[in-house]
Design an enzyme around this catalytic site. Structure first.
Site, PDB file in Angstrom:
ATOM      1  N   SER A  20     -11.346   0.462   2.915  1.00  0.00           N
ATOM      2  CA  SER A  20     -10.639  -0.147   4.047  1.00  0.00           C
ATOM      3  C   SER A  20      -9.885   0.916   4.840  1.00  0.00           C
ATOM      4  O   SER A  20      -9.121   1.690   4.277  1.00  0.00           O
ATOM      5  CB  SER A  20      -9.648  -1.199   3.547  1.00  0.00           C
ATOM      6  OG  SER A  20     -10.334  -2.263   2.943  1.00  0.00           O
ATOM      7  N   GLU A  77      -4.779   2.986   6.491  1.00  0.00           N
ATOM      8  CA  GLU A  77      -4.684   2.821   5.034  1.00  0.00           C
ATOM      9  C   GLU A  77      -5.320   4.036   4.350  1.00  0.00           C
ATOM     10  O   GLU A  77      -4.873   4.484   3.311  1.00  0.00           O
ATOM     11  CB  GLU A  77      -5.382   1.530   4.581  1.00  0.00           C
ATOM     12  CG  GLU A  77      -5.286   1.295   3.090  1.00  0.00           C
ATOM     13  CD  GLU A  77      -5.767  -0.091   2.671  1.00  0.00           C
ATOM     14  OE1 GLU A  77      -6.454  -0.170   1.644  1.00  0.00           O
ATOM     15  OE2 GLU A  77      -5.447  -1.079   3.354  1.00  0.00           O
ATOM     16  N   ARG A 130       0.819  -1.224   0.000  1.00  0.00           N
ATOM     17  CA  ARG A 130       0.000   0.000   0.000  1.00  0.00           C
ATOM     18  C   ARG A 130       0.854   1.276   0.000  1.00  0.00           C
ATOM     19  O   ARG A 130       0.500   2.277   0.606  1.00  0.00           O
ATOM     20  CB  ARG A 130      -0.970   0.024   1.199  1.00  0.00           C
ATOM     21  CG  ARG A 130      -1.935  -1.133   1.252  1.00  0.00           C
ATOM     22  CD  ARG A 130      -2.906  -1.145   0.060  1.00  0.00           C
ATOM     23  NE  ARG A 130      -3.779  -2.292   0.119  1.00  0.00           N
ATOM     24  CZ  ARG A 130      -3.530  -3.458  -0.481  1.00  0.00           C
ATOM     25  NH1 ARG A 130      -2.430  -3.602  -1.206  1.00  0.00           N
ATOM     26  NH2 ARG A 130      -4.366  -4.451  -0.401  1.00  0.00           N
TER      27      ARG A 130
END
Length: 294
Positions: free
Chosen positions: A216, A286, A167
């Site tokens: 998320s 995130e 990520r």
């Protein structure tokens, strides 16, 4: 602030809440929607180097704080959304949604890109954060990305130089992805379509897609699932103001209607605190949080 001449659209004090999934947050000092790549390059070249710029995609995976964003927010619209397929390669404009990229790949029998059906943002955002879903991520399919640097220069960055980790990418500060070249494998459009359908149905069944959410919230710690840690810490349904941990999938925060970005971020931090106390795991955001606190 004096801004350069442009062929695109410039809006002062532009509300950003309508442009993000959470439907909260402040305004952009300036919102720039360039007409094409040349327009974007010239604008950045002529813009005072001290002026911050920040790219905005579809507004998923994002909290814009209530004080808004200083400088220039750059939004790449339809002129940056073209997708072309050539054999097993696909060149996607940064403004193209992930679902459009996945559909184009299916139509041309290019396998390996089905997971883009589960990415709620744009190709540009997906490249910047090495987005992933259903066991695959952007670094598995990217060949290179075309990027406009803060000084207006256009460069092509190969996969090996993207600095991808989970990520995360090592793109320079202020750099704006304008296109990406992906490479897949030969596949049967019917099988590819079936996998995309499975992904869509699984998302619909397990995630609160029809609410004001951001996607998320936390990265999965190695070997663990963030949602399980949140659930085990007793945070399912936890609420601050009009912000709530989703009952359906507790790695999602939702805006019940009147939540401020401060409510949403405070809830996210409270969940992190409770998970740390319960399991000793420090969850990492995130969702990107940008802008000034009101």
């Amino acid at each position: 602030m004096t801004l350069p001449a442009t062929r695109g659209k410039l809006t002062e004090n532009a509300p950003l809440a309508p442009l993000v999934w959470f439907k909260s947050g402040g305004s952009a000092q300036w919102l720039f929607e360039p007409k094409d790549i040349d327009d974007l390059q010239k604008f950045l070249r002529d813009l005072d180097p001290a002026t911050p710029v920040w790219p905005l995609g579809l507004g998923s995976n994002l909290i814009i704080r209530d004080g808004g964003i200083r400088g220039v927010v750059i939004r790449l619209g339809k002129p940056f959304a073209a997708i072309e397929a050539d054999g097993l390669m696909m060149r996607c404009g940064a403004g193209a949604p992930g679902i459009s990229a996945a559909s184009k790949a299916r139509d041309h029998g290019i396998a390996g890109m089905e997971f883009l059906r589960g990415i709620p943002g744009t190709v540009g955002g997906a490249v910047r954060m090495n987005a992933g879903a259903y066991g695959r991520e952007v670094c598995d399919i990217l060949e290179s990305a075309d990027v406009i640097l803060r000084n207006g220069d256009r460069v092509t960055i190969a996969l090996a130089d993207m600095g991808f980790t989970y990520r995360h990418s090592a793109l320079p500060e202020g750099a704006i992805v304008v296109s990406a070249t992906f490479v897949g494998q030969s596949g049967d459009p019917k099988i590819i379509g079936a996998e995309m359908k499975r992904i869509a149905e699984e998302r619909e069944a397990s995630q609160p897609l029809r609410t004001k959410t951001g996607g998320s919230t936390y990265k999965n710690p190695e070997g663990q699932k963030a949602w399980q840690l949140v659930d085990a810490a007793g945070c399912r349904g936890l609420q601050i103001g009009q912000a709530q941990v989703s009952e359906k999938h507790c790695n999602f925060l939702i805006n019940l209607g009147g939540a401020t970005s401060a409510d949403i971020e405070a809830l996210g931090d409270e969940v992190r605190k409770r998970v740390k106390t319960h399991s000793g795991v420090e969850l990492q955001w995130e969702i990107q949080r940008v802008g000034d606190v009101a």
